[in-house]
Design an enzyme around this catalytic site. Structure first.
Site, PDB file in Angstrom:
ATOM      1  N   HIS A 121       0.816  -1.213   0.000  1.00 21.12           N
ATOM      2  CA  HIS A 121       0.000   0.000   0.000  1.00 21.12           C
ATOM      3  C   HIS A 121       0.850   1.265   0.000  1.00 21.12           C
ATOM      4  O   HIS A 121       1.892   1.348   0.637  1.00 21.12           O
ATOM      5  CB  HIS A 121      -0.933   0.001   1.217  1.00 21.12           C
ATOM      6  CG  HIS A 121      -0.227  -0.086   2.532  1.00 21.12           C
ATOM      7  ND1 HIS A 121       0.266   1.022   3.190  1.00 21.12           N
ATOM      8  CD2 HIS A 121       0.085  -1.153   3.309  1.00 21.12           C
ATOM      9  CE1 HIS A 121       0.826   0.650   4.319  1.00 21.12           C
ATOM     10  NE2 HIS A 121       0.737  -0.673   4.412  1.00 21.12           N
ATOM     11  N   ASP A 122       0.402   2.244  -0.775  1.00 24.42           N
ATOM     12  CA  ASP A 122       0.974   3.591  -0.812  1.00 24.42           C
ATOM     13  C   ASP A 122       2.378   3.650  -1.410  1.00 24.42           C
ATOM     14  O   ASP A 122       3.061   4.666  -1.283  1.00 24.42           O
ATOM     15  CB  ASP A 122       0.979   4.229   0.583  1.00 24.42           C
ATOM     16  CG  ASP A 122      -0.418   4.248   1.197  1.00 24.42           C
ATOM     17  OD1 ASP A 122      -1.277   4.974   0.684  1.00 24.42           O
ATOM     18  OD2 ASP A 122      -0.645   3.508   2.179  1.00 24.42           O
ATOM     19  N   GLY A 139       5.065  -1.131   2.778  1.00 23.67           N
ATOM     20  CA  GLY A 139       4.227   0.040   2.576  1.00 23.67           C
ATOM     21  C   GLY A 139       5.012   1.337   2.496  1.00 23.67           C
ATOM     22  O   GLY A 139       6.075   1.487   3.103  1.00 23.67           O
TER      23      GLY A 139
END
Length: 262
Positions: A121-122, A139
């Site tokens: 994520h991200d 992440g």
């Protein structure tokens, strides 16, 4: 549509260009957008708020747009955005962003992403990168343009990897790696400059000379980081051809939050 295999499941609401090819048993969710010329292999699952650009080749069994592996995620409307002309090989997993960051996981253009790569994520992956088999980005990782991440390499959360970096097989990257460097190992060590990569990309001898001097200041002259940064700031006068490259390194050092690999 004749380009979609009859065993594939494309949810109502998904937006696929008429030239998209979808293989057997693939599953595409209702909020997915896929651009022209992209092919989706057999048994792929593409879900969530995922947008995929043009002319990507997604091989079988990839999972794109699943919920992030973050216990704080509570179903917020976050996104995965993939650019154009990427090769995404078997069993890759790219997750949505989280509300705690920018809310978007982003992959740029012309990337070569091999089997079993995980992009958490991200993360932000630039353009023309290579992520070899089983490379794993935790992440909030940033990988800049034309970086190469070797197979079985793990990248710690929030780490930044600069443009033109070469990270060798099985590296453990827990600090930021400045542009142009060649690193490997656990613990990680800077082995030198990615000179062969720069030559292949058409860097002139004058540009390489300026980059070499930055490397010496950061890694070979025993300077503190602050002293090295001050010396790097004076380099454009002696190496005007490398001014853009020097500015790239300066901006990277200014943005570093985990300290640089030294």
């Amino acid at each position: 549509m004749s380009n979609i295999h009859p065993t594939a499941i494309v949810a109502h609401g998904a937006s696929l260009d008429e030239t998209v090819v979808v293989g057997p048993y693939a599953v595409i969710g209702p909020q997915v957008v896929i651009g022209p010329g992209t092919t989706v292999g057999a048994h792929c699952v593409i879900e969530g708020r995922t947008t995929i650009g043009a002319d990507n080749r997604i091989f079988q069994f990839a999972s794109l747009g699943a919920a992030p592996q973050d216990k704080k995620y509570a179903g917020e409307p976050t996104h995965l955005v993939i650019g154009n002309r990427n090769t995404i090989r078997e069993f890759c997993t790219f997750n949505l962003g989280t509300a705690q960051d920018r809310g978007v996981t982003r992959v740029g253009d012309d990337n070569w992403i091999m089997a079993y790569v995980h992009i958490a994520h991200d993360c932000v992956v630039g353009n023309q990168t290579i992520l070899a088999n089983n490379a794993t980005l935790a992440g909030h990782v940033r990988v800049d343009d034309q970086a190469i991440i070797g197979g079985l390499t793990g990248v710690h959360q929030f780490v930044k990897i600069g443009a033109h970096v070469m990270a060798g097989f099985g590296s453990h990257i827990s600090q930021d790696v400045p542009p142009f460097m060649m690193v490997d190992g656990n613990p990680l060590a800077v082995r030198g400059l990615n000179l062969e990569g720069l030559r292949r990309r058409g860097f002139s001898a004058e540009r390489v000379a300026g980059i070499k001097q930055m490397h010496r200041l950061l890694y070979r002259q025993g300077l503190t980081l602050d002293a090295a940064r001050a010396a790097i700031a004076e380099l454009p006068a002696a190496h005007p051809e490398a001014a853009t490259d020097i500015a790239l390194v300066q901006a990277f050092l200014d943005s570093s939050t985990r300290g640089i690999a030294r």
